[in-house]
Scaffold this motif. Structure first.
Motif, PDB file in Angstrom:
ATOM      1  N   VAL A 194       0.853  -1.196   0.000  1.00 48.87           N
ATOM      2  CA  VAL A 194       0.000   0.000   0.000  1.00 48.87           C
ATOM      3  C   VAL A 194       0.887   1.245   0.000  1.00 48.87           C
ATOM      4  O   VAL A 194       1.741   1.409   0.871  1.00 48.87           O
ATOM      5  N   THR A 195       0.695   2.095  -0.990  1.00 47.87           N
ATOM      6  CA  THR A 195       1.419   3.361  -1.067  1.00 47.87           C
ATOM      7  C   THR A 195       0.405   4.494  -1.022  1.00 47.87           C
ATOM      8  O   THR A 195      -0.569   4.488  -1.790  1.00 47.87           O
ATOM      9  N   VAL A 196       0.621   5.454  -0.126  1.00 44.80           N
ATOM     10  CA  VAL A 196      -0.292   6.576   0.042  1.00 44.80           C
ATOM     11  C   VAL A 196       0.446   7.869  -0.263  1.00 44.80           C
ATOM     12  O   VAL A 196       1.453   8.185   0.370  1.00 44.80           O
ATOM     13  N   ARG A 197      -0.036   8.603  -1.251  1.00 41.72           N
ATOM     14  CA  ARG A 197       0.555   9.910  -1.588  1.00 41.72           C
ATOM     15  C   ARG A 197      -0.430  10.994  -1.175  1.00 41.72           C
ATOM     16  O   ARG A 197      -1.484  11.157  -1.778  1.00 41.72           O
ATOM     17  N   ALA A 198      -0.086  11.719  -0.126  1.00 41.84           N
ATOM     18  CA  ALA A 198      -0.993  12.700   0.460  1.00 41.84           C
ATOM     19  C   ALA A 198      -0.797  14.086  -0.148  1.00 41.84           C
ATOM     20  O   ALA A 198       0.282  14.418  -0.654  1.00 41.84           O
ATOM     21  N   TYR A 199      -1.845  14.899  -0.073  1.00 43.71           N
ATOM     22  CA  TYR A 199      -1.775  16.287  -0.550  1.00 43.71           C
ATOM     23  C   TYR A 199      -2.920  17.083   0.072  1.00 43.71           C
ATOM     24  O   TYR A 199      -3.953  16.524   0.460  1.00 43.71           O
ATOM     25  N   PRO A 200      -2.751  18.406   0.196  1.00 46.55           N
ATOM     26  CA  PRO A 200      -3.835  19.250   0.716  1.00 46.55           C
ATOM     27  C   PRO A 200      -4.791  19.640  -0.410  1.00 46.55           C
ATOM     28  O   PRO A 200      -4.376  19.799  -1.571  1.00 46.55           O
ATOM     29  N   ASN A 201      -6.052  19.796  -0.082  1.00 50.91           N
ATOM     30  CA  ASN A 201      -7.033  20.319  -1.030  1.00 50.91           C
ATOM     31  C   ASN A 201      -7.090  21.836  -0.930  1.00 50.91           C
ATOM     32  O   ASN A 201      -6.495  22.438  -0.034  1.00 50.91           O
ATOM     33  N   ILE A 202      -7.840  22.474  -1.810  1.00 51.28           N
ATOM     34  CA  ILE A 202      -7.883  23.940  -1.835  1.00 51.28           C
ATOM     35  C   ILE A 202      -8.497  24.527  -0.578  1.00 51.28           C
ATOM     36  O   ILE A 202      -8.248  25.677  -0.237  1.00 51.28           O
ATOM     37  N   ASP A 203      -9.308  23.728   0.145  1.00 52.97           N
ATOM     38  CA  ASP A 203      -9.995  24.243   1.322  1.00 52.97           C
ATOM     39  C   ASP A 203      -9.268  23.908   2.622  1.00 52.97           C
ATOM     40  O   ASP A 203      -9.790  24.157   3.709  1.00 52.97           O
TER      41      ASP A 203
END
Length: 382
Positions: A194-203
């Motif tokens: 399992v590989t998880v690539r996280a990122y923030p959304n615009i909100d």
């Protein structure tokens, strides 16, 4: 139909409102959103201590037996505070699927942890090519010894970077767009493969891309009957949309209130700009949009009481369309009426606007739901 809240529902509303008011000024919210996990564990614990995680679950599952209206009350207050804690992903979607599909042992083990706040969940369902279509699942789960082997990719998994377990939809049979043949598996976020690539959304909220490369799970990871998960997925998605509609109403309430206050205080030519008729007309249009959205949120909250799943689906599609349109109207008008200051980071208003934009794209945007509503209206009644 009586649209007034009961005494118990008002108490619930007041409880959530007090917590949000005390914990969620805009600077504090920014700090929570900017943290590594994207929310506050302390606030999460407070929500658990208040019993809010048990609201939507049946008493048999250890919850309080609340329905759509109780969930609406909670989410509306969360919307007023721009709450970033993963209530939707863990409680509404993740917990909802476990309650709907899990056996007695799975419900007892996992829902208890959800209700006490010790287990975070994320629903890994959407895929790069699915375009909001709940039936389109290309991730595969093949029998492997006594368990299953999962391969595929999931897109925009909200709070997928902080979840302890992922609820992964995978196809055990059938073609990519078949409703039949979809199963749901509980997968540890840190499991091999399992590989998880996280990122923030615009909100300010968090999401992740999840890659599954030969992920082996046991037979006990399967929720419910193999290949028969779609009806539960559709039902939980409807409840998730109803929750988002309520959150949007809370955010719109704040945007309208803040804009009205600004029109009373901001002066031009020595008088408050709120006396100008053109601005008054815009303010009235915003209020009308808010009230239309509020009515549709109430309908969506009670959709499960419809005579059939098809009717419930029509109600939820209509609500998402009207509330998406109303949210855009309120957000754009509020920023326009504030002028240049309406785009500044320090002012709470633009963050409500960004959240309303994001809500419109979660679990299907306005265009998607309008198309689905039209298709259902053209389908002859059985």
């Amino acid at each position: 139909m009586d649209f007034n809240l009961t005494d118990e529902q008002r108490m619930l509303q007041e409880t959530v409102s007090r917590l949000v008011s005390s914990e969620y000024d805009i600077e504090t919210r920014h700090r929570y959103a900017a943290s590594e996990e994207g929310f506050s564990r302390d606030v999460w614990s407070q929500l658990a201590d208040l019993g809010l995680f048990g609201v939507p679950f049946s008493e048999e599952a250890g919850g309080f037996g609340g329905g759509g209206v109780e969930l609406m009350v909670v989410m509306q207050e969360f919307g007023r505070g721009l709450v970033v804690e993963p209530f939707l992903s863990t409680v509404v979607l993740g917990g909802g699927l476990i309650e709907a599909l899990g056996n007695n042992g799975q419900r007892e083990e996992y829902l208890g942890q959800v209700i006490e706040g010790s287990l975070l969940l994320a629903f890994a369902h959407g895929e790069p090519d699915s375009r909001y279509n709940l039936q389109q699942v290309e991730t595969r789960a093949e029998k492997n010894g006594g368990g299953y082997r999962l391969n595929g990719r999931k897109a925009v998994v909200f709070n997928g970077d902080s979840a302890d377990k992922l609820l992964v939809s995978a196809r055990t049979s059938g073609a990519a767009r078949d409703a039949e043949g979809i199963s749901v598996f509980l997968v540890d976020r840190t499991a091999p493969g399992v590989t998880v690539r996280a990122y923030p959304n615009i909100d300010g909220t968090h999401a992740a891309e999840v890659y599954l490369d030969n992920v082996d799970v046991g037979a006990d990871a399967l929720l419910g009957e193999e290949g028969n998960a779609f009806p539960a997925i559709a039902k939980v998605a409807r409840r998730g949309i109803a929750a988002l509609c309520a959150e949007a109403v809370g955010a719109m309430e704040q945007a309208v209130e803040q804009t009205l206050e600004y029109l009373k205080q901001r002066k031009q030519f020595g008088v408050p700009i709120g006396i100008f008729q053109a601005l008054q007309h815009q303010m009235v249009d915003m209020r009308i949009a808010l009230e239309e959205a509020r009515s549709m949120a109430i309908m969506a909250a009670n959709a499960d009481q419809a005579e059939s799943p098809e009717e419930a689906e029509r109600i939820v599609h209509a609500a998402k369309v009207i509330i998406g349109q109303a949210g855009r109207k309120v957000a754009e008008s509020a920023i326009q009426l504030h002028g240049g200051i309406g785009m500044t980071w320090e002012l709470p208003l633009p963050h409500f606007a960004k959240r309303l934009v994001m809500i419109d794209h979660v679990l299907g945007d306005t265009d998607y739901h309008l198309e689905r509503f039209s298709e259902l209206m053209e389908t002859p009644a059985a």
